[in-house]
Enzyme design. Structure first.
Site, PDB file in Angstrom:
ATOM      1  N   GLU A 436       5.389   0.345  -2.859  1.00 59.65           N
ATOM      2  CA  GLU A 436       4.883   1.140  -4.244  1.00 59.65           C
ATOM      3  C   GLU A 436       4.315   2.125  -4.152  1.00 59.65           C
ATOM      4  O   GLU A 436       2.856   2.709  -4.024  1.00 59.65           O
ATOM      5  CB  GLU A 436       4.267   0.773  -4.804  1.00 59.65           C
ATOM      6  CG  GLU A 436       4.505  -0.398  -5.878  1.00 59.65           C
ATOM      7  CD  GLU A 436       4.049  -0.856  -7.077  1.00 59.65           C
ATOM      8  OE1 GLU A 436       2.219  -0.781  -7.064  1.00 59.65           O
ATOM      9  OE2 GLU A 436       3.495  -2.047  -8.115  1.00 59.65           O
ATOM     10  N   GLU A 511       7.294  -8.488  -6.652  1.00 58.82           N
ATOM     11  CA  GLU A 511       6.174  -8.473  -7.127  1.00 58.82           C
ATOM     12  C   GLU A 511       6.699  -8.623  -7.599  1.00 58.82           C
ATOM     13  O   GLU A 511       7.307  -8.901  -8.540  1.00 58.82           O
ATOM     14  CB  GLU A 511       4.985  -7.380  -6.793  1.00 58.82           C
ATOM     15  CG  GLU A 511       4.818  -7.095  -5.221  1.00 58.82           C
ATOM     16  CD  GLU A 511       3.387  -6.149  -5.733  1.00 58.82           C
ATOM     17  OE1 GLU A 511       2.637  -5.743  -6.821  1.00 58.82           O
ATOM     18  OE2 GLU A 511       3.498  -5.856  -4.739  1.00 58.82           O
TER      19      GLU A 511
HETATM   20  C1  GAL Z   1       0.641  -3.314  -8.077  1.00 60.97           C
HETATM   21  C2  GAL Z   1       0.524  -3.206  -6.844  1.00 60.97           C
HETATM   22  C3  GAL Z   1      -0.467  -4.502  -5.991  1.00 60.97           C
HETATM   23  C4  GAL Z   1      -1.549  -4.778  -7.314  1.00 60.97           C
HETATM   24  C5  GAL Z   1      -0.626  -4.652  -8.229  1.00 60.97           C
HETATM   25  C6  GAL Z   1      -1.872  -5.019  -9.564  1.00 60.97           C
HETATM   26  O1  GAL Z   1       1.360  -2.773  -8.717  1.00 60.97           O
HETATM   27  O2  GAL Z   1       0.955  -3.168  -5.731  1.00 60.97           O
HETATM   28  O3  GAL Z   1      -1.301  -4.164  -5.308  1.00 60.97           O
HETATM   29  O4  GAL Z   1      -2.535  -3.440  -7.271  1.00 60.97           O
HETATM   30  O5  GAL Z   1      -0.020  -4.086  -8.686  1.00 60.97           O
HETATM   31  O6  GAL Z   1      -0.843  -5.638 -11.177  1.00 60.97           O
END
Ligand code: GAL
Length: 955
Positions: A436, A511
């Protein structure tokens, strides 16, 4: 065997061949035990032990480490501890502290808590002279500086990258040595809890000067039918002052120790201070492949011989396996399709923070594996080597992630160090160059940088593809060039469209999730900041785990899904801020206790039969109210009963769950599961009785008595029948006896501000306002009187000692120290260091010791003659005279160490459960843990520590 390296000609005469020691050619010693620790300061020089303030600093002259960096600095008042250590986990919470670091009082705004000093004294035998000795750090958070015997070794800004120093020339062979490490955690590198300190192992490696350097081998393999072609690249380094000849012998051993391939090279020669790489190929017949259920590991044993003597033996653990990332079909391991069922995790656990012992890494992986989790993304930084070793051993795929994207040589070098360190691990199946990177990910700069980094990765490893995790507009920038696209969150776009646009590209969900749940909570409570554990989308638009998995499971081109996150961690308490201090994203809480989502995943990720009911059935006061009852299961159908009454039999759709509404009445919920029309399993949840006792269960009843092994203890509050009371929040105090210690406690409550560690407070009290007068027999009793007026006496002990030639006379030195009421409740020790011949010591007129012959000695001071406020100290001695104008003599008669004992270890249970982490203190015996809570029957647990060798360690 095929040798690709050019044969070098033997130039040296036998007489010139350096001598190789006959002792073990290589030693690797754990350097975790018996460190000294205290706080320094990022910008208050005095509080930072005046390091770097000498006329000639450690940057001006070699060996000029001053203050706490110098060899003879007196660190006896500092705290003793073993590594790994995370001091942030020992800090209190404050609403003003960093949200990212879970409101622990470190980082911006807390300079007094930001710099830690570690020192360790160790001996090096005379027989090591001529060896190369390295200090290897697996990871220090962060910005560390290291000195050995006052020699500055270097600085490593990264909190995640492993580093090492060759300190051979700095050591005292046959004597004592001191390593000093200054750690500055003022700045954050991530946006999640990162801890502070030497939170991973430290090692000492000793080798002959002709040796395989750290991470000096690279083993790859190609599997064709019943045979694997194994390529081994072996680096050899020559730190002799002469050119040196040698041969390389390689043996490949199976896990059973059988030699499956071997070969000996021609003779090579390496110039002094040169390093070169030599490549060999071997055939391994019928290789036993590394796989998730059979993580078979081979070992390459590389022996370097020089003139018939063994110079080095270097062992490389590796696996033979094939991987393929297919744009349309996903991921293949050994030719078999494997859907990636992964979790993202930070290195962070209840009680210990980031200082996770190896046994706890294993325990955490075991919890994940039992859920059916087959992949671990090391979000968002290079992991500790111990984690990767455990993944290799246990069969867990690793998506290994770099910290910061960047293309300067300085930044890219971190990526290189990650790959070179980790490329022999069969568990590692993907390199992630970044996560990100919002500033660049959507545009051409992101694409340029990703292409650059991707090509750079190939320089060090062509066997694994490159990935980046992208959350912004998919279809452009980084996402348009990476070999394996990482989708972060389906809310950001359509994976189908992306796949259509980039048909050449493999992809997975790096993710998915970011759902917010609290273990054991089934009704949202915004005020208390608890969120229900039903798997629902978040109000901010993150999908449920089920919605995410249905998307990923349904599409062959998607290699799989990696959930944000496996375990809760400190920091990022989205959607809340203080007083919440933990994240809510985990499938497990911070202790590794499962939330209900674990059973959803287990239903569809594992091969086990699952039947799980939520919520609990203790809803006193809600009688008659309709309650959502969910069942997670992988049976075909489930029928739900409440107190014997059926609420209907329902068909389970794949990747789904079942729901009923049931009016509450205490008693029991029963789920009956059917497969192929036949009843196969039942599961019951009962209303429990009142809280009655403390029950403690350990993951192991036997641990190794090696100072390293750990036991994970679950503390439960149960009713008379032994059923965990799911609403019990009771404080439990712990006592421990035998060869074990508690290293941390937790309960997974995101809003708990209880202590994770109960640590004695160490203070250093210095003597001040020294005055002096000559000692005359008649005057001594007068000056010993605590009320003796020192006004008008000469200042003392603030110089370098008496100049050469001075005739020293017996002198009375009168100083003072200040104690608080709290100090008086502690243990007070005078860490005395002599300032002259035959000293005698007095405190408030009380004789402490007379005519001391030792240079250093510890005197325990007693409350009888101490008081809160100013105390008087007298030292009578004939001060030292300097031998030369430049010599140094001691003029500080030591310091006081005040140790204020911690309260007993304790923790509240949260929804019935708490956790105690126990570690061996060495040796065999019974470790007994006792858990007390007012009005409850005491819990007792016995763990047996058995005699066991630990890792060979630095003394
Ligand atoms: C994502 C990020 C993670 C964490 C997550 C929380 O955008 O890559 O490290 O922060 O959000 O929702």
């Amino acid at each position: 065997m095929k040798t690709h390296a050019t044969k070098k000609i033997l130039l040296l005469l036998f007489l010139l061949v350096p001598f190789l020691s006959s002792a073990a050619p290589r030693e690797r010693l754990l350097m975790d035990f018996d460190w000294k620790f205290t706080f320094g300061h990022p910008n208050d020089v005095e509080k930072d032990f005046n390091v770097g303030t000498s006329y000639f600093t450690y940057l001006a002259k070699a060996g000029y480490g001053d203050g706490a960096a110098s060899a003879d600095f007196d660190d006896r008042t500092w705290r003793n501890l073993d590594l790994p250590h995370d001091w942030a986990a020992e800090m209190d919470f404050s609403g003003n502290a960093s949200h990212s670091h879970g409101y622990k009082k470190v980082g911006p705004g807390y300079p007094d808590n930001n710099v830690g000093w570690y020192r360790k004294t160790f001996s090096i035998p005379e027989s090591d002279k001529g060896k190369r000795v390295f200090l290897e750090f697996d990871g220090v958070f962060r910005d560390s500086k290291v000195w050995v015997n006052g020699f500055y070794c270097g600085n490593e800004p990264s909190g995640y990258t492993s580093f090492s120093y060759d300190v051979s020339e700095y050591l005292n062979y046959g004597g004592d040595n001191v390593v000093a490490v200054r750690v500055d955690a003022s700045m954050e590198e991530g946006w999640f809890y990162e801890g502070a300190g030497i939170y991973r192992h430290v090692w000492m490696t000793k080798v002959n000067p002709l040796y395989v350097p750290q991470y000096g081998t690279f083993v790859t393999s190609e599997v064709n039918d019943d045979e694997a072609v194994v390529t081994t690249r072996v680096k050899v380094e020559n730190k002799y002052l002469e050119d040196t000849p040698f041969i390389i012998e390689n043996k490949i051993l199976s896990a059973e120790g059988e030699v499956v391939a071997s070969g000996t090279s021609d003779e090579f020669e390496l110039g002094s201070m040169h390093i070169d790489e030599y490549e060999f190929e071997y055939n391994v017949e019928n290789p036993r492949l590394w796989d998730l259920d059979d993580p078979h590991l081979y070992e390459l044993v590389t022996t370097i011989r020089s003139n018939g003597e063994v110079a080095d033996v270097y062992k490389t653990t590796f696996g033979i396996r094939t991987i393929k990332w297919d744009p349309d079909k996903g991921f293949f391991l050994n030719g078999r399709h494997v859907k990636i069922k992964g979790t993202n995790n930070h290195q962070n656990h209840a009680g210990v923070g980031t200082a996770i012992p190896d046994g706890l890494h294993e325990w955490r992986l075991k919890q994940l594996k039992e859920m059916g989790n087959n992949a671990y993304r090391t979000a968002h930084y290079p992991p500790t080597p111990a984690l990767l070793e455990a993944c290799d051993r246990m069969g867990m795929l690793v998506l290994n992630e770099n910290r910061l994207m960047g293309t300067t040589d300085y930044i890219r070098n971190y990526l290189k160090r990650l790959i070179i360190r980790d490329r022999n691990h069969p568990s590692v199946v993907l390199w992630s160059i970044g996560n990100e990177e919002w500033m660049i990910e959507n545009g051409p700069r992101g694409a340029m940088m990703a292409e650059n980094m991707q090509a750079y990765v190939k320089k060090f490893d062509t066997t694994r593809p490159v990935n980046a995790a992208v959350s912004g507009a998919w279809g452009a920038g980084i996402s348009s060039v990476v070999e394996v696209m990482g989708f972060n969150y389906l809310r950001h776009g359509s994976t189908d469209e992306h796949h259509k646009k980039f048909p050449w590209q493999a992809s997975l969900g790096t993710e998915q999730g970011s759902t917010n749940t609290t273990r054991g909570i089934y009704v949202d409570n915004q005020e208390k900041q608890y969120l229900k554990a039903y798997d629902v989308p978040t109000p901010s638009g993150f999908m449920s785990i089920q919605q995410g998995w249905q998307h990923y499971a349904d599409r062959d081109y998607l290699a799989g899904m990696v959930i944000w996150t496996g375990f809760d961690y400190r920091g990022e308490s989205t959607p809340f801020r203080y007083p919440s201090v933990l994240s809510y994203f985990g499938m497990f809480d911070l202790c590794g206790f499962p939330k209900d989502n674990v059973w959803y995943l287990k239903s569809w990720w594992s091969d086990e039969d699952v039947l799980h009911i939520l919520p609990h059935w203790n809803w006193d006061g809600r009688e008659g109210e309709e309650i959502d009852v969910w069942v997670y299961s992988n049976y075909d159908e489930v029928e739900l009963f409440a107190n014997g009454k059926s609420f209907g039999r329902k068909k389970m759709e794949p990747y789904s769950h079942l729901e009923w509404k049931v009016p509450y009445k205490s008693g029991e919920l029963k789920a009956v599961a059917y497969r192929d029309g036949k009843m196969r399993a039942t599961e019951i949840v009962e209303t429990t009785g009142e809280v009655a006792k403390v029950t403690m269960v350990s993951d192991k009843n036997i641990i190794k008595g090696n100072r390293e092994d750990v036991a994970m203890v679950t503390v439960q509050v149960t009713d008379k029948k032994g059923r965990v009371v799911p609403t019990a929040n009771r404080n439990i105090t712990f006592e421990i006896e035998g060869p074990g210690k508690i290293i941390g406690v937790g309960n997974g409550d995101p809003t708990s501000h209880e202590k994770d560690r109960f640590i004695d407070t160490y203070k250093t009290v210095t003597f001040t306002n020294w005055k002096q007068t000559l000692a005359t027999e008649s005057g001594i009793s007068q000056v010993l009187n605590p009320d003796f007026d020192v006004q008008g006496l000469k200042d003392a002990l603030n110089n370098d000692g008496l100049e050469p030639g001075t005739e020293a006379q017996k002198t009375v030195f009168i100083g003072q120290f200040d104690l608080s009421e709290e100090d008086l409740s502690g243990d007070i020790n005078w860490m005395f260091r002599s300032i002259g011949d035959n000293p005698s010591l007095y405190v408030n007129g009380q004789l402490i010791a007379e005519n001391i012959s030792e240079y250093e000695k510890v005197f325990h001071l007693k409350e009888d003659y101490l008081k809160a406020g100013i105390n008087r100290v007298v030292v009578i001695a004939t001060p030292y005279v300097k031998e030369n104008p430049w010599s140094v003599v001691n003029t500080e008669p030591g310091k006081l160490q005040v140790v204020i004992p911690a309260e007993p270890w304790q923790r509240k249970t949260f929804n019935g459960l708490a956790q105690v982490i126990i570690q061996s203190t060495g040796g065999a015996g019974e470790i007994k843990l006792i858990g007390n809570s007012d009005g409850l029957k005491t819990g007792e647990l016995v763990i047996e520590a058995v005699e066991a060798e630990g890792s060979p360690a630095v003394k």
